[in-house]
Scaffold this active site. Structure first.
Site, short mmCIF file in Angstrom:
data_model
loop_
_atom_site.label_atom_id
_atom_site.label_comp_id
_atom_site.label_asym_id
_atom_site.label_seq_id
_atom_site.Cartn_x
_atom_site.Cartn_y
_atom_site.Cartn_z
N HIS A 136 4.14 1.65 2.34
CA HIS A 136 4.23 -0.10 2.46
C HIS A 136 3.80 -0.28 3.83
O HIS A 136 4.11 0.47 4.74
CB HIS A 136 5.84 -0.38 2.31
CG HIS A 136 5.84 -1.71 2.06
ND1 HIS A 136 5.76 -2.86 3.14
CD2 HIS A 136 6.12 -2.50 1.00
CE1 HIS A 136 5.90 -3.99 2.68
NE2 HIS A 136 6.16 -3.94 1.12
N ASP B 10 8.59 -0.69 -6.21
CA ASP B 10 8.07 -0.32 -7.42
C ASP B 10 8.08 1.11 -8.17
O ASP B 10 7.85 1.33 -9.10
CB ASP B 10 6.32 -0.55 -7.40
CG ASP B 10 5.96 -2.05 -7.01
OD1 ASP B 10 6.65 -3.01 -7.65
OD2 ASP B 10 5.04 -2.32 -6.32
N1 CMC Z 1 -0.41 7.99 -1.48
C1 CMC Z 1 -1.12 8.94 -0.69
N2 CMC Z 1 -1.44 8.65 0.57
C2 CMC Z 1 -0.89 6.99 1.14
C3 CMC Z 1 -0.28 6.17 0.17
C4 CMC Z 1 0.10 6.78 -1.02
N3 CMC Z 1 0.79 5.90 -1.99
N4 CMC Z 1 -0.03 5.13 1.06
C5 CMC Z 1 -0.75 5.29 2.09
N5 CMC Z 1 -1.29 6.66 2.23
C6 CMC Z 1 -1.88 7.01 3.31
C7 CMC Z 1 -3.24 6.56 3.54
O1 CMC Z 1 -4.51 7.22 2.70
C8 CMC Z 1 -3.59 6.64 5.02
O2 CMC Z 1 -3.78 8.06 5.41
P1 CMC Z 1 -4.87 8.28 6.68
O3 CMC Z 1 -4.11 7.64 7.95
O4 CMC Z 1 -4.95 9.80 6.69
O5 CMC Z 1 -6.04 7.61 6.47
C9 CMC Z 1 -2.19 6.03 5.60
O6 CMC Z 1 -1.20 6.76 4.63
C10 CMC Z 1 -2.03 4.88 5.77
O7 CMC Z 1 -2.29 4.06 4.57
P2 CMC Z 1 -2.94 2.81 4.66
O8 CMC Z 1 -3.76 2.47 3.25
O9 CMC Z 1 -3.60 2.33 5.88
O10 CMC Z 1 -1.69 1.91 4.60
P3 CMC Z 1 -1.66 0.18 4.39
O11 CMC Z 1 -0.54 -0.35 5.01
O12 CMC Z 1 -3.04 -0.24 4.39
O13 CMC Z 1 -1.31 0.27 2.59
C11 CMC Z 1 0.11 0.25 0.64
C12 CMC Z 1 -0.07 0.00 2.20
C13 CMC Z 1 1.04 -0.15 0.25
C14 CMC Z 1 -1.26 -0.45 -0.12
C15 CMC Z 1 -0.40 1.74 0.43
O14 CMC Z 1 0.54 2.60 1.07
C16 CMC Z 1 -0.64 2.11 -0.94
O15 CMC Z 1 -1.65 2.03 -1.66
N6 CMC Z 1 0.65 2.71 -1.80
C17 CMC Z 1 0.42 2.84 -3.25
C18 CMC Z 1 0.47 1.36 -4.03
C19 CMC Z 1 1.73 0.58 -4.03
O16 CMC Z 1 2.93 1.47 -4.29
N7 CMC Z 1 1.85 -0.55 -3.69
C20 CMC Z 1 3.16 -1.36 -3.80
C21 CMC Z 1 3.31 -2.01 -2.57
S1 CMC Z 1 5.22 -2.33 -2.48
C22 CMC Z 1 5.08 -3.81 -3.57
C23 CMC Z 1 4.47 -4.94 -2.93
O17 CMC Z 1 5.15 -5.54 -1.83
O18 CMC Z 1 3.53 -5.32 -3.17
#
Ligand code: CMC
Length: 432
Positions: free
Chosen positions: A306, A363
């Site tokens: 998140h 989720d």
């Molecule tokens: N699985 C594997 N790696 C992950 C995941 C994951 N679910 N989430 C983040 N990472 C890694 C990402 O690859 C990055 O790694 P590195 O630093 O080596 O490049 C690091 O963790 C930081 O991730 P980010 O993409 O920069 O983080 P963000 O804040 O931009 O994204 C997120 C947040 C929720 C979009 C992401 O964690 C994700 O894609 N999660 C899976 C989708 C999901 O469950 N979404 C629902 C969110 S909660 C409901 C809502 O409010 O929408």
């Protein structure tokens, strides 16, 4: 003495005001930065940008705290209902008995859709995703209520808000029935909000759906837990649209589109699809965890991570407990729940997830509850949208009622070609 921040820029020294929120959050107010220096701030993905001040929802992502209007989510989950919480979010205070009755009655009075709208539903192909139908039909519904086009008016806002919350549920149920080729079931005035939704989803003209209190409560809780979450992607979209003074239904339709994406609300559908794939492949989750850590695989552990929570999402904790409870009451033994628990345990032990502070989010377990209720995966994000409606409405109201609020219009740093001059078609040569 109020705090300030000092910024040294080229030969200039600037003093910027620091804004302190009621829970002690600090923000540097840079609203005069461009005027004073010609510079803007750049924050890809808005990870450090406060787009507004808001009185609605507070999150402390490091401590795993979520509060609606100051009330902890755990207390609301235990003691409140979705409709009461919707009132709280929209109006800022818990309702009295009379206020709650009035609001609930408005929801009942507005539960029907204009009969002509059935034709709109019939024009969608059976393969249409219910989120596409939901967004389109919210805008279509606004056409039957021309006063909406006048924009925000305090005197009819409660009616517009109740209309939206109530009709969205009817639209969602109709879209499910239409896609399945089932006859439409009208709402029943005697049912409360969530029971009525289950009735419209699952009753047949010849047989009423048997409403189990545990099922009604579980779905009501899912709505409540999704009701708001401060400046997430869809709520920011709603605020963005509201800042142009577009009507409430147009803002909500835009919010639905933003919510649809798999990184946001669409993640609940993606989680179940991921768990089903893992189950079908005979993996116990270990192979998938390895793939989710490999950046070249294109896979992520859906329902994990998140932007704000760097600790366990408090909503996920409540949902996980509810999931265990409901499956046990319904005597369901879902192998996907075992896989989900295994994935969670494995991820929480794995340095990749630990170092990045990736925990289960709202989720991760909600889809298993919805599956147990009989809701198909393509409807999961629609359920999220129904739940999020009060939060969007509260944010719309906040924008509309803020004196001197301005249209949202971010800046950018341009990185395209510098000025060049038009070349007539016949003189252009193919670029390699
Ligand atoms: N699985 C594997 N790696 C992950 C995941 C994951 N679910 N989430 C983040 N990472 C890694 C990402 O690859 C990055 O790694 P590195 O630093 O080596 O490049 C690091 O963790 C930081 O991730 P980010 O993409 O920069 O983080 P963000 O804040 O931009 O994204 C997120 C947040 C929720 C979009 C992401 O964690 C994700 O894609 N999660 C899976 C989708 C999901 O469950 N979404 C629902 C969110 S909660 C409901 C809502 O409010 O929408």
């Amino acid at each position: 003495m109020s705090k300030t921040a000092k910024l040294e820029l080229e030969s200039k020294s600037l003093t910027l005001p620091v804004v302190v929120g009621s829970e002690g959050e600090h923000g540097i107010d840079i609203s005069t930065l461009r005027q004073q220096t010609g510079y803007i701030t750049l924050d890809d993905g808005y990870g450090n940008t406060g787009s507004c001040s808001s009185k609605i929802t507070f999150i402390d992502g490091d401590k795993g705290i979520l509060q609606y209007r100051g009330y902890p989510i755990e207390e609301l989950a235990l003691k409140s209902t979705f409709v009461e919480t919707a009132y709280l979010l929209i109006y800022g205070e818990l309702p009295t008995v009379a206020q709650l009755n009035h609001f609930s009655n408005l929801l009942t009075e507005n539960e029907m859709l204009h009969e002509n709208m059935k034709r709109h539903f019939e024009s969608f192909p059976p393969s249409a995703h219910p989120m596409a139908i939901l967004s389109s039909m919210i805008n279509a519904t606004s056409c039957y209520h021309p006063r909406l086009m006048e924009g925000y008016k305090a005197e009819n806002f409660t009616l517009q808000a109740a209309r939206l919350i109530s009709k969205v549920r009817t639209i969602a149920a109709y879209s499910y029935r239409q896609a399945r080729g089932f006859p439409i079931i009208y709402p029943k005035t005697t049912y409360k909000y969530t029971a009525n939704f289950l009735h419209m989803l699952f009753s047949q003209p010849y047989r009423d759906y048997e409403l189990k209190p545990e099922v009604v409560r579980a779905l009501d809780l899912i709505f409540l837990l999704h009701a708001d979450h401060e400046q997430n992607c869809s709520t920011s979209t709603v605020r963005m649209i509201a800042s142009s003074q577009a009507n409430l239904f147009a803002c909500a339709a835009g919010g639905v589109c933003a919510l649809w994406g798999p990184l946001h609300g669409g993640a609940n559908q993606a989680v179940i699809e991921m768990l089903e794939d893992i189950h079908k492949s005979g993996d116990d989750g270990s192979r998938f965890i390895a793939a989710a850590k490999d950046k070249t695989s294109g896979k992520r552990l859906m329902g994990f991570g998140h932007r704000v929570y760097k600790n366990y999402d408090p909503r996920a904790k409540i949902i996980k407990e509810q999931c265990d409870k409901l499956l046990s009451v319904l005597h369901i033994n879902d192998p996907l729940l075992d896989i989900a628990k295994h994935l969670e345990e494995a991820a929480l032990r794995d340095s990749y997830f630990v170092e990045r502070k990736l925990y289960p989010n709202v989720d991760f377990y909600s889809g298993i509850i919805m599956r147990a209720i009989g809701i198909p995966p393509e409807m999961f994000t629609v359920i999220f949208a129904i739940g999020r409606m009060p939060g969007w409405i509260a944010n719309y109201k906040e924008i509309a009622e803020t004196q001197g609020s301005r249209i949202y219009r971010p800046r950018q740093i341009y990185t395209g070609p510098t000025i060049r001059h038009f070349v007539p078609l016949e003189q252009r040569t193919q670029k390699a």
